[in-house]
Design an enzyme around this catalytic site. Structure first.
Site, mmCIF file in Angstrom:
data_model
loop_
_atom_site.group_PDB
_atom_site.id
_atom_site.type_symbol
_atom_site.label_atom_id
_atom_site.label_comp_id
_atom_site.label_asym_id
_atom_site.label_seq_id
_atom_site.Cartn_x
_atom_site.Cartn_y
_atom_site.Cartn_z
ATOM 1 N N SER A 126 0.796 -1.357 0.178
ATOM 2 C CA SER A 126 0.154 -0.018 0.109
ATOM 3 C C SER A 126 0.617 1.212 -0.161
ATOM 4 O O SER A 126 2.086 1.526 0.969
ATOM 5 C CB SER A 126 -0.698 0.213 1.216
ATOM 6 O OG SER A 126 -1.240 0.807 1.761
ATOM 7 N N TYR A 150 -2.132 -0.274 10.653
ATOM 8 C CA TYR A 150 -2.419 -0.517 9.736
ATOM 9 C C TYR A 150 -0.932 -1.025 8.328
ATOM 10 O O TYR A 150 -0.509 -2.079 7.359
ATOM 11 C CB TYR A 150 -3.561 -0.345 8.640
ATOM 12 C CG TYR A 150 -3.675 -0.597 6.754
ATOM 13 C CD1 TYR A 150 -3.083 0.423 6.420
ATOM 14 C CD2 TYR A 150 -3.477 -2.001 7.016
ATOM 15 C CE1 TYR A 150 -3.299 -0.048 5.293
ATOM 16 C CE2 TYR A 150 -3.425 -2.358 5.556
ATOM 17 C CZ TYR A 150 -3.136 -1.513 4.868
ATOM 18 O OH TYR A 150 -3.245 -1.518 2.682
ATOM 19 N N LYS A 154 2.426 -3.469 6.607
ATOM 20 C CA LYS A 154 2.795 -3.755 5.468
ATOM 21 C C LYS A 154 3.827 -3.251 4.838
ATOM 22 O O LYS A 154 4.320 -4.261 4.183
ATOM 23 C CB LYS A 154 1.339 -2.528 4.197
ATOM 24 C CG LYS A 154 0.400 -2.690 4.128
ATOM 25 C CD LYS A 154 0.585 -4.334 2.949
ATOM 26 C CE LYS A 154 -1.644 -4.025 3.547
ATOM 27 N NZ LYS A 154 -1.865 -5.174 3.011
HETATM 28 C C1 WQD Z 1 -9.478 10.008 0.453
HETATM 29 C C2 WQD Z 1 -9.531 11.228 1.017
HETATM 30 C C3 WQD Z 1 -9.626 12.180 3.052
HETATM 31 C C4 WQD Z 1 -13.797 9.695 3.694
HETATM 32 C C5 WQD Z 1 -6.467 4.719 3.086
HETATM 33 C C6 WQD Z 1 -6.270 4.103 2.775
HETATM 34 C C7 WQD Z 1 -4.748 3.886 2.155
HETATM 35 C C8 WQD Z 1 -5.922 2.264 1.989
HETATM 36 C C9 WQD Z 1 -6.844 4.021 0.541
HETATM 37 C C10 WQD Z 1 -6.113 0.160 2.186
HETATM 38 C C11 WQD Z 1 -8.706 11.620 1.803
HETATM 39 C C12 WQD Z 1 -11.231 12.293 2.091
HETATM 40 C C13 WQD Z 1 -12.114 10.568 3.014
HETATM 41 C C14 WQD Z 1 -14.686 10.672 3.687
HETATM 42 C C15 WQD Z 1 -13.334 12.378 3.214
HETATM 43 N N1 WQD Z 1 -6.226 1.404 2.407
HETATM 44 N N2 WQD Z 1 -12.556 11.415 2.483
HETATM 45 N N3 WQD Z 1 -14.961 12.037 3.313
HETATM 46 O O1 WQD Z 1 -7.236 7.795 3.352
HETATM 47 O O2 WQD Z 1 -6.287 8.455 1.206
HETATM 48 O O3 WQD Z 1 -6.707 6.707 2.423
HETATM 49 O O4 WQD Z 1 -7.702 3.920 1.796
HETATM 50 O O5 WQD Z 1 -4.278 0.143 1.989
HETATM 51 O O6 WQD Z 1 -4.183 2.693 2.834
HETATM 52 O O7 WQD Z 1 -4.891 5.007 3.915
HETATM 53 O O8 WQD Z 1 -8.446 6.479 0.878
HETATM 54 O O9 WQD Z 1 -10.647 7.368 0.753
HETATM 55 O O10 WQD Z 1 -10.206 7.207 2.991
HETATM 56 O O11 WQD Z 1 -9.793 9.585 1.779
HETATM 57 O O12 WQD Z 1 -14.108 14.174 2.681
HETATM 58 O O13 WQD Z 1 -15.608 10.418 4.108
HETATM 59 O O14 WQD Z 1 -11.523 10.871 0.822
HETATM 60 O O15 WQD Z 1 -9.325 13.454 4.027
HETATM 61 O O16 WQD Z 1 -8.379 13.184 1.950
HETATM 62 P P1 WQD Z 1 -6.942 7.408 2.214
HETATM 63 P P2 WQD Z 1 -9.968 7.090 1.781
#
Ligand code: WQD
Length: 339
Positions: A126, A150, A154
């Site tokens: 990841s 997490y 990885k």
């Molecule tokens: C994306 C963007 C949030 C939810 C995570 C894990 C990573 C991988 C993918 C496993 C960010 C914003 C999010 C919401 C929002 N998983 N957001 N409102 O955090 O980049 O990555 O998931 O491998 O390891 O860390 O993905 O989709 O949670 O967030 O504004 O309700 O959307 O702040 O900018 P992230 P995400």
């Protein structure tokens, strides 16, 4: 001779798409999964795509007896290791469970591979291993430093593989560092089935568009990005799956021996939260009401891949754009609502 690929966690969101792509290209696929984060009917849904049906060994990847059963029954040529827990917030609350399942599962699997002389591994890593990236787009040689349990599992598993390939120079591994997988299979038969309130942006947007959620909270509007909201490298899950095939082909062609090669899987193009909302509204023809609220702890402003190593080594590039990601994600969400 038909290649046989063992996919741990092959019933999950990413896994089911990897399995469908492997079957579509004539490989024989064996899934080992305990269905702790997947619905057993995904096997039938993969079969309904029309690309064939995977073999199934139901069980926990930490169980040596189940692993020996799988390797004993099938002539496995390569392993894709996807089984593991993957919710960042949950890992902070319950780190020992994450270390037990993710690290314990990896060690048990790698021991079984050595026992059975299977030496080709694709590991589902990841972009979280980069922690707070110091520059963007991110290359594989960028400093590593996970910021949550997490991500640390990885990173540790990559390091375990690094040690393994030194002890077993005939072993060859690729660690695929996923950026942000989204979307669903074009058939609408497989996709992400989040349980409870989605942690990730796209499932939450999809459920808001569908009326399952009232409003989306946008975590932060004051980041140093063009519109102040977080920027991520979203990649269609079908492109991600094809990246796994390319990695398997690379290893089965005899490449990468004695090495664990990290490879980014991303588009190399970032989209902000607000851009993602607008793209989804266009695809769904629905409004996605939202409020900009405080930043989520641990989030970074931007995380975008430099995907050039995957192009150089595998000849692979992501081909699907944000509109197709949204359209396929919405089609799957709509199908869920209709079922
Ligand atoms: C994306 C963007 C949030 C939810 C995570 C894990 C990573 C991988 C993918 C496993 C960010 C914003 C999010 C919401 C929002 N998983 N957001 N409102 O955090 O980049 O990555 O998931 O491998 O390891 O860390 O993905 O989709 O949670 O967030 O504004 O309700 O959307 O702040 O900018 P992230 P995400």
């Amino acid at each position: 001779m038909t290649q046989t690929v063992l996919a741990t966690g092959g019933a999950g969101y990413i896994g089911s798409h990897v399995v469908a792509e492997l079957l579509a290209t004539g490989r024989r696929v064996v899934i080992i999964d305990d269905f702790s984060n997947a619905d057993p009917d995904v096997i039938d849904r993969i079969a309904r795509i029309g690309v064939g049906r995977p073999e199934l060994v139901e069980g926990d990847v930490r169980d040596p007896a189940r692993l020996d059963a799988a390797f004993g029954r099938f002539p496995v040529d390569a392993v894709i290791h996807l089984a593991g827990l993957k919710a960042v917030g949950e890992s902070v609350a319950d780190p020992l469970r994450y270390h037990d399942v993710n690290l314990g599962g990896a060690v048990a699997l790698f021991q079984a591979m050595v026992r059975h002389g299977v030496r080709r591994l694709v590991f589902s890593s990841s972009a979280t291993v980069y922690g707070a990236p110091r520059s963007s787009p991110i290359v594989e040689a960028a400093p590593l430093g996970a910021l949550n349990p997490y991500g640390r599992t990885k990173l540790m598993i990559e390091q375990i593989i690094d040690d393994l390939v030194v002890a077993e120079p005939a072993f060859a591994s690729v660690s695929l560092r996923y950026f942000n997988p989204v979307g669903a299979h074009a058939s609408g038969l497989i996709g992400e089935l989040p349980r409870g309130v989605p942690n990730n942006l796209f499932p939450y947007i999809a459920q808001t568009a569908a009326g399952v959620r009232a409003r989306l909270s946008v975590f932060g509007g004051d980041y140093p990005t063009p519109d102040g909201t977080g920027v991520r490298d979203y990649i269609h899950v079908a492109d991600l799956a094809q990246g796994h095939l390319a990695a398997v082909d690379f290893l089965l062609a005899g490449e990468g021996k004695g090495r664990n090669t990290p490879v980014n899987l991303g588009c190399g193009r970032g989209y902000s939260v607000l851009e993602s909302i607008r793209a989804f509204e266009r695809a769904a023809g629905r409004a996605v009401p939202y409020d900009i609220v405080a930043r989520r702890p641990g989030d970074v402003a931007e995380c975008v891949a430099d995907p050039s190593r995957a192009a150089e080594l595998f000849g692979w590039r992501a081909r699907r754009g944000i509109d197709e990601m949204c359209a396929d994600h919405w089609a799957f969400q709509s199908r869920l609502m209709a079922s």
